[in-house]
Scaffold this motif. Sequence first.
Motif, PDB file in Angstrom:
ATOM      1  N   ASN A   1       1.240  -1.470   0.182  1.00  0.00           N
ATOM      2  CA  ASN A   1       0.132  -0.521  -0.275  1.00  0.00           C
ATOM      3  C   ASN A   1       1.104   1.572  -0.149  1.00  0.00           C
ATOM      4  O   ASN A   1       0.204   2.598  -0.975  1.00  0.00           O
ATOM      5  N   ALA A   2       1.749   1.410   1.436  1.00  0.00           N
ATOM      6  CA  ALA A   2       2.907   2.361   0.978  1.00  0.00           C
ATOM      7  C   ALA A   2       3.495   3.028  -0.727  1.00  0.00           C
ATOM      8  O   ALA A   2       3.969   3.772  -0.635  1.00  0.00           O
ATOM      9  N   THR A   3       3.803   1.230  -0.967  1.00  0.00           N
ATOM     10  CA  THR A   3       4.809   1.904  -2.181  1.00  0.00           C
ATOM     11  C   THR A   3       3.513   2.350  -3.102  1.00  0.00           C
ATOM     12  O   THR A   3       3.905   2.739  -4.070  1.00  0.00           O
ATOM     13  N   GLU A   4       2.324   1.989  -2.996  1.00  0.00           N
ATOM     14  CA  GLU A   4       1.174   2.836  -4.398  1.00  0.00           C
ATOM     15  C   GLU A   4       1.011   4.143  -4.008  1.00  0.00           C
ATOM     16  O   GLU A   4       1.034   4.707  -4.427  1.00  0.00           O
ATOM     17  N   ALA A   5       0.665   4.083  -3.202  1.00  0.00           N
ATOM     18  CA  ALA A   5       0.693   5.588  -2.450  1.00  0.00           C
ATOM     19  C   ALA A   5       2.498   6.647  -2.200  1.00  0.00           C
ATOM     20  O   ALA A   5       1.485   7.411  -3.359  1.00  0.00           O
ATOM     21  N   GLN A   6       3.159   5.934  -2.075  1.00  0.00           N
ATOM     22  CA  GLN A   6       4.137   6.556  -3.207  1.00  0.00           C
ATOM     23  C   GLN A   6       4.463   7.014  -4.887  1.00  0.00           C
ATOM     24  O   GLN A   6       4.928   8.341  -5.243  1.00  0.00           O
ATOM     25  N   SER A   7       4.044   5.636  -5.514  1.00  0.00           N
ATOM     26  CA  SER A   7       3.318   5.487  -6.593  1.00  0.00           C
ATOM     27  C   SER A   7       3.001   7.316  -7.403  1.00  0.00           C
ATOM     28  O   SER A   7       3.430   8.340  -8.136  1.00  0.00           O
ATOM     29  N   TRP A   8       1.389   7.679  -6.487  1.00  0.00           N
ATOM     30  CA  TRP A   8       0.701   8.563  -6.793  1.00  0.00           C
ATOM     31  C   TRP A   8       1.145  10.030  -6.860  1.00  0.00           C
ATOM     32  O   TRP A   8       0.920  10.265  -7.134  1.00  0.00           O
ATOM     33  N   LEU A   9       2.035   9.909  -5.669  1.00  0.00           N
ATOM     34  CA  LEU A   9       2.566  11.392  -5.034  1.00  0.00           C
ATOM     35  C   LEU A   9       3.644  11.735  -6.024  1.00  0.00           C
ATOM     36  O   LEU A   9       3.483  12.489  -5.690  1.00  0.00           O
ATOM     37  N   GLU A  10       4.463  10.651  -6.162  1.00  0.00           N
ATOM     38  CA  GLU A  10       5.250  10.735  -6.965  1.00  0.00           C
ATOM     39  C   GLU A  10       5.109  11.703  -8.618  1.00  0.00           C
ATOM     40  O   GLU A  10       5.513  12.425  -9.005  1.00  0.00           O
ATOM     41  N   LEU A  11       4.057  10.568  -8.761  1.00  0.00           N
ATOM     42  CA  LEU A  11       3.680  10.955 -10.549  1.00  0.00           C
ATOM     43  C   LEU A  11       2.844  12.206 -10.092  1.00  0.00           C
ATOM     44  O   LEU A  11       2.505  13.785 -11.207  1.00  0.00           O
ATOM     45  N   SER A  12       1.967  12.631  -8.997  1.00  0.00           N
ATOM     46  CA  SER A  12       1.069  13.277  -8.957  1.00  0.00           C
ATOM     47  C   SER A  12       2.381  14.947  -8.346  1.00  0.00           C
ATOM     48  O   SER A  12       2.447  16.032  -9.343  1.00  0.00           O
ATOM     49  N   ASP A  13       3.512  14.684  -7.388  1.00  0.00           N
ATOM     50  CA  ASP A  13       4.636  15.195  -7.952  1.00  0.00           C
ATOM     51  C   ASP A  13       5.268  16.063  -9.054  1.00  0.00           C
ATOM     52  O   ASP A  13       5.328  17.768  -9.149  1.00  0.00           O
ATOM     53  N   ASP A  14       5.307  14.854 -10.057  1.00  0.00           N
ATOM     54  CA  ASP A  14       6.156  15.327 -11.389  1.00  0.00           C
ATOM     55  C   ASP A  14       5.029  15.842 -12.468  1.00  0.00           C
ATOM     56  O   ASP A  14       5.204  16.828 -12.544  1.00  0.00           O
ATOM     57  N   SER A  15       4.075  15.634 -11.887  1.00  0.00           N
ATOM     58  CA  SER A  15       2.948  16.862 -12.767  1.00  0.00           C
ATOM     59  C   SER A  15       2.517  17.317 -12.688  1.00  0.00           C
ATOM     60  O   SER A  15       2.759  18.808 -13.638  1.00  0.00           O
ATOM     61  N   MET A  16       2.967  17.795 -10.917  1.00  0.00           N
ATOM     62  CA  MET A  16       2.770  19.794 -10.809  1.00  0.00           C
ATOM     63  C   MET A  16       3.940  20.497 -11.156  1.00  0.00           C
ATOM     64  O   MET A  16       3.735  21.107 -11.436  1.00  0.00           O
ATOM     65  N   ASP A  17       5.224  19.859 -10.759  1.00  0.00           N
ATOM     66  CA  ASP A  17       6.219  20.167 -11.503  1.00  0.00           C
ATOM     67  C   ASP A  17       6.038  20.497 -12.955  1.00  0.00           C
ATOM     68  O   ASP A  17       6.518  21.347 -13.668  1.00  0.00           O
ATOM     69  N   GLN A  18       5.724  19.691 -13.776  1.00  0.00           N
ATOM     70  CA  GLN A  18       5.291  20.027 -15.161  1.00  0.00           C
ATOM     71  C   GLN A  18       4.730  21.056 -15.509  1.00  0.00           C
ATOM     72  O   GLN A  18       4.382  21.881 -16.471  1.00  0.00           O
ATOM     73  N   ALA A  19       3.630  20.953 -14.456  1.00  0.00           N
ATOM     74  CA  ALA A  19       2.738  22.315 -14.901  1.00  0.00           C
ATOM     75  C   ALA A  19       3.221  23.502 -14.503  1.00  0.00           C
ATOM     76  O   ALA A  19       2.375  24.833 -14.911  1.00  0.00           O
ATOM     77  N   THR A  20       3.851  24.029 -12.969  1.00  0.00           N
ATOM     78  CA  THR A  20       4.613  24.644 -12.687  1.00  0.00           C
ATOM     79  C   THR A  20       5.424  25.495 -13.895  1.00  0.00           C
ATOM     80  O   THR A  20       5.495  26.546 -14.123  1.00  0.00           O
ATOM     81  N   ASP A  21       6.296  24.384 -14.740  1.00  0.00           N
ATOM     82  CA  ASP A  21       7.335  24.883 -16.125  1.00  0.00           C
ATOM     83  C   ASP A  21       6.081  25.144 -17.016  1.00  0.00           C
ATOM     84  O   ASP A  21       6.072  26.160 -17.822  1.00  0.00           O
ATOM     85  N   VAL A  22       4.706  24.895 -17.349  1.00  0.00           N
ATOM     86  CA  VAL A  22       4.136  25.764 -18.179  1.00  0.00           C
ATOM     87  C   VAL A  22       3.498  26.957 -17.500  1.00  0.00           C
ATOM     88  O   VAL A  22       3.160  27.809 -18.460  1.00  0.00           O
ATOM     89  N   LEU A  23       2.782  27.271 -16.841  1.00  0.00           N
ATOM     90  CA  LEU A  23       2.116  28.434 -16.193  1.00  0.00           C
ATOM     91  C   LEU A  23       3.708  28.982 -16.177  1.00  0.00           C
ATOM     92  O   LEU A  23       3.535  30.399 -16.337  1.00  0.00           O
ATOM     93  N   GLN A  24       4.929  29.155 -16.290  1.00  0.00           N
ATOM     94  CA  GLN A  24       5.971  30.526 -15.543  1.00  0.00           C
ATOM     95  C   GLN A  24       6.817  30.504 -17.133  1.00  0.00           C
ATOM     96  O   GLN A  24       6.258  31.491 -17.389  1.00  0.00           O
ATOM     97  N   ARG A  25       6.277  29.474 -18.672  1.00  0.00           N
ATOM     98  CA  ARG A  25       5.865  30.051 -19.400  1.00  0.00           C
ATOM     99  C   ARG A  25       5.142  30.735 -20.320  1.00  0.00           C
ATOM    100  O   ARG A  25       5.353  32.231 -20.642  1.00  0.00           O
ATOM    101  N   VAL A  26       4.054  30.894 -19.470  1.00  0.00           N
ATOM    102  CA  VAL A  26       3.105  31.234 -19.709  1.00  0.00           C
ATOM    103  C   VAL A  26       3.249  32.242 -19.926  1.00  0.00           C
ATOM    104  O   VAL A  26       3.018  34.327 -20.026  1.00  0.00           O
ATOM    105  N   ARG A  27       4.023  33.202 -18.146  1.00  0.00           N
ATOM    106  CA  ARG A  27       3.917  34.159 -17.551  1.00  0.00           C
ATOM    107  C   ARG A  27       4.886  34.634 -18.012  1.00  0.00           C
ATOM    108  O   ARG A  27       4.974  36.441 -18.645  1.00  0.00           O
ATOM    109  N   GLU A  28       6.091  33.981 -18.367  1.00  0.00           N
ATOM    110  CA  GLU A  28       7.224  34.402 -19.925  1.00  0.00           C
ATOM    111  C   GLU A  28       6.862  35.227 -21.242  1.00  0.00           C
ATOM    112  O   GLU A  28       6.840  36.606 -21.074  1.00  0.00           O
TER     113      GLU A  28
END
Length: 295
Positions: free
Chosen positions: A67-94
């Motif tokens: 269960n902890a491994t599955e939770a870690q997979s979800w959270l790590e993918l969520s973090d990666d996705s939010m990192d990508q979303a940050t890059d998108v918004l940063q480009r929009v701001r530029e």
Amino acid sequence: MAIRVTQNMLNNNMMRNLNNSMGIMDKYQEQLSSGRKIAKPSDDPVVAARGMLYRSSLMENNQYQRNATEAQSWLELSDDSMDQATDVLQRVRELLVQSGDASLADDSLIAMGEEIKQLKNQLGSIANATVGGRYIFAGTDTLTAPYQGGDFVNQNSSEIRLEVSKQVYVPINVNGQTIFNKKDADGDNVFKLLDAVASKLSTGAPANDMLEKMDFQMDNLMAERAALGARVNRIELVHARLATEEVNVSGLMSTNEDADVAEVITNLKTQENVHRAALGAGSRIIQPTLLDFLR
């Protein structure tokens, strides 16, 4: 009154003792071959009961680790996705900042608008990120894409919780509503904002007046990502604790069930000597027959 001891009694006692001795040697040989103290629960009910308890604990621990491994997979993918979303918004701001350059021609602003449209599509793909075929930003409605038709249509904000310890549940998903459907003062979420930016730029007009609204969305995303980081750290600590607990329980089970090879060998050798002595004594106990004297 003295009890008369017959030859049959001596023979029977000798055979019983020899059988007992052989049984003890068989037990030690079984321990050496199996590496276990007991072969069946009746050999030592206390050891068997403890072994069942330790095995049950290990099974629970293994499930918690999965269960902890599955939770870690979800959270790590969520973090990666939010990192990508940050890059998108940063480009929009530029692009918003650049659009305020008075020297830019209309076709440059229009090109920025086209790029904003592509960035919006990229953000939509990020909002539809999946793990194991389930959408991570869709609440418990994990089989339905949250981003459809150019906007974040999902309204499910329920948590998906997994048990990572006895009666300890942790949410493994990030609430997509707080990231992709956060409304600003004008009631626009991030996708509506990008639509408005792209629309304005496509007319050849600058859109740097929307920087405040973009900063609102970026600040919100950063805050959510910071909260996610704390949850990732917690899962990592849970993982480490479960791994340590597995080692401890396995050690207890080994101490409880595994035979001490050196001790068993010593006991077996001792019993073999006892058995040989018993055989020697028995040979003298057996009454000679008439045939023995006729040889």
